[in-house]
Design a protein around this motif. Structure first.
Motif, mmCIF file in Angstrom:
data_model
loop_
_atom_site.group_PDB
_atom_site.id
_atom_site.type_symbol
_atom_site.label_atom_id
_atom_site.label_comp_id
_atom_site.label_asym_id
_atom_site.label_seq_id
_atom_site.Cartn_x
_atom_site.Cartn_y
_atom_site.Cartn_z
ATOM 1 N N MET A 1 55.233 -5.937 21.889
ATOM 2 C CA MET A 1 54.743 -7.227 21.468
ATOM 3 C C MET A 1 53.539 -7.583 22.333
ATOM 4 N N THR A 2 52.494 -8.090 21.723
ATOM 5 C CA THR A 2 51.296 -8.494 22.444
ATOM 6 C C THR A 2 51.130 -10.003 22.352
ATOM 7 N N MET A 3 50.233 -10.540 23.160
ATOM 8 C CA MET A 3 49.976 -11.968 23.145
ATOM 9 C C MET A 3 48.541 -12.212 22.684
ATOM 10 N N ALA A 4 48.359 -13.070 21.717
ATOM 11 C CA ALA A 4 47.031 -13.440 21.246
ATOM 12 C C ALA A 4 46.395 -14.389 22.246
ATOM 13 N N THR A 5 45.140 -14.721 22.018
ATOM 14 C CA THR A 5 44.427 -15.588 22.954
ATOM 15 C C THR A 5 45.027 -16.985 23.029
ATOM 16 N N ASP A 6 45.734 -17.431 21.987
ATOM 17 C CA ASP A 6 46.358 -18.754 22.030
ATOM 18 C C ASP A 6 47.787 -18.687 22.571
ATOM 19 N N ASP A 7 48.157 -17.573 23.225
ATOM 20 C CA ASP A 7 49.467 -17.356 23.838
ATOM 21 C C ASP A 7 50.618 -17.400 22.843
ATOM 22 N N LYS A 8 50.327 -17.211 21.565
ATOM 23 C CA LYS A 8 51.359 -17.125 20.550
ATOM 24 C C LYS A 8 51.770 -15.657 20.440
ATOM 25 N N THR A 10 52.691 -12.069 19.073
ATOM 26 C CA THR A 10 52.346 -11.378 17.837
ATOM 27 C C THR A 10 53.115 -10.069 17.758
ATOM 28 N N CYS A 11 53.140 -9.484 16.583
ATOM 29 C CA CYS A 11 53.862 -8.234 16.345
ATOM 30 C C CYS A 11 53.286 -7.100 17.192
ATOM 31 N N VAL A 32 48.605 -9.096 13.858
ATOM 32 C CA VAL A 32 48.554 -10.422 14.490
ATOM 33 C C VAL A 32 49.608 -11.379 13.940
ATOM 34 N N LEU A 33 50.498 -10.885 13.100
ATOM 35 C CA LEU A 33 51.533 -11.746 12.528
ATOM 36 C C LEU A 33 52.655 -11.983 13.532
ATOM 37 N N ASP A 34 53.530 -12.906 13.210
ATOM 38 C CA ASP A 34 54.682 -13.240 14.039
ATOM 39 C C ASP A 34 55.536 -11.991 14.278
ATOM 40 N N PRO A 35 56.134 -11.843 15.460
ATOM 41 C CA PRO A 35 56.948 -10.657 15.742
ATOM 42 C C PRO A 35 58.117 -10.454 14.778
ATOM 43 N N GLU A 36 58.615 -11.502 14.158
ATOM 44 C CA GLU A 36 59.768 -11.414 13.265
ATOM 45 C C GLU A 36 59.379 -11.315 11.794
#
Length: 102
Positions: A1-8, A10-11, A32-36
């Protein structure tokens, strides 16, 4: 899992065949979608690719071949950290268990 620039979260999955190496180029960008998410993967350029569940590939410690059906035949204890798993293919697993005394 990675973190986007907005700390949300991502998959972070990459296109098959483009998994390794730096995220340079449009095809190497991670999802860049949600991990789930349950739908197809999508990168920042809105390129989509199907979700493909790949089996866990492991290398047999006896014949050294990759196998999609690994068998856990033992573990090597370490001074620190979790034990190191010893994998075998289905054909070699019985012989490995005998060698390991299990």
């Amino acid at each position: 899992m990675t973190m986007a620039t907005d700390d949300k979260p991502t998959c972070g999955a990459r296109r098959p065949g483009w998994e390794y190496g730096p995220a340079i180029g449009i095809n190497r960008l991670p999802c860049v979608l949600d991990p789930e998410h349950q739908e197809d993967h999508e990168n920042a350029w809105c390129l989509r690719w199907p979700r493909v569940e790949t089996p866990a590939m492991r290398r047999c410690c006896r014949c050294h071949q990759l196998t999609a059906t690994p068998v856990l035949v033992g573990a090597i204890e370490r001074q620190s950290g979790a034990p190191w798993p010893v994998w075998g293919c289905a054909e070699d697993a019985p012989a490995l268990r005998v060698l390991l005394g299990q």
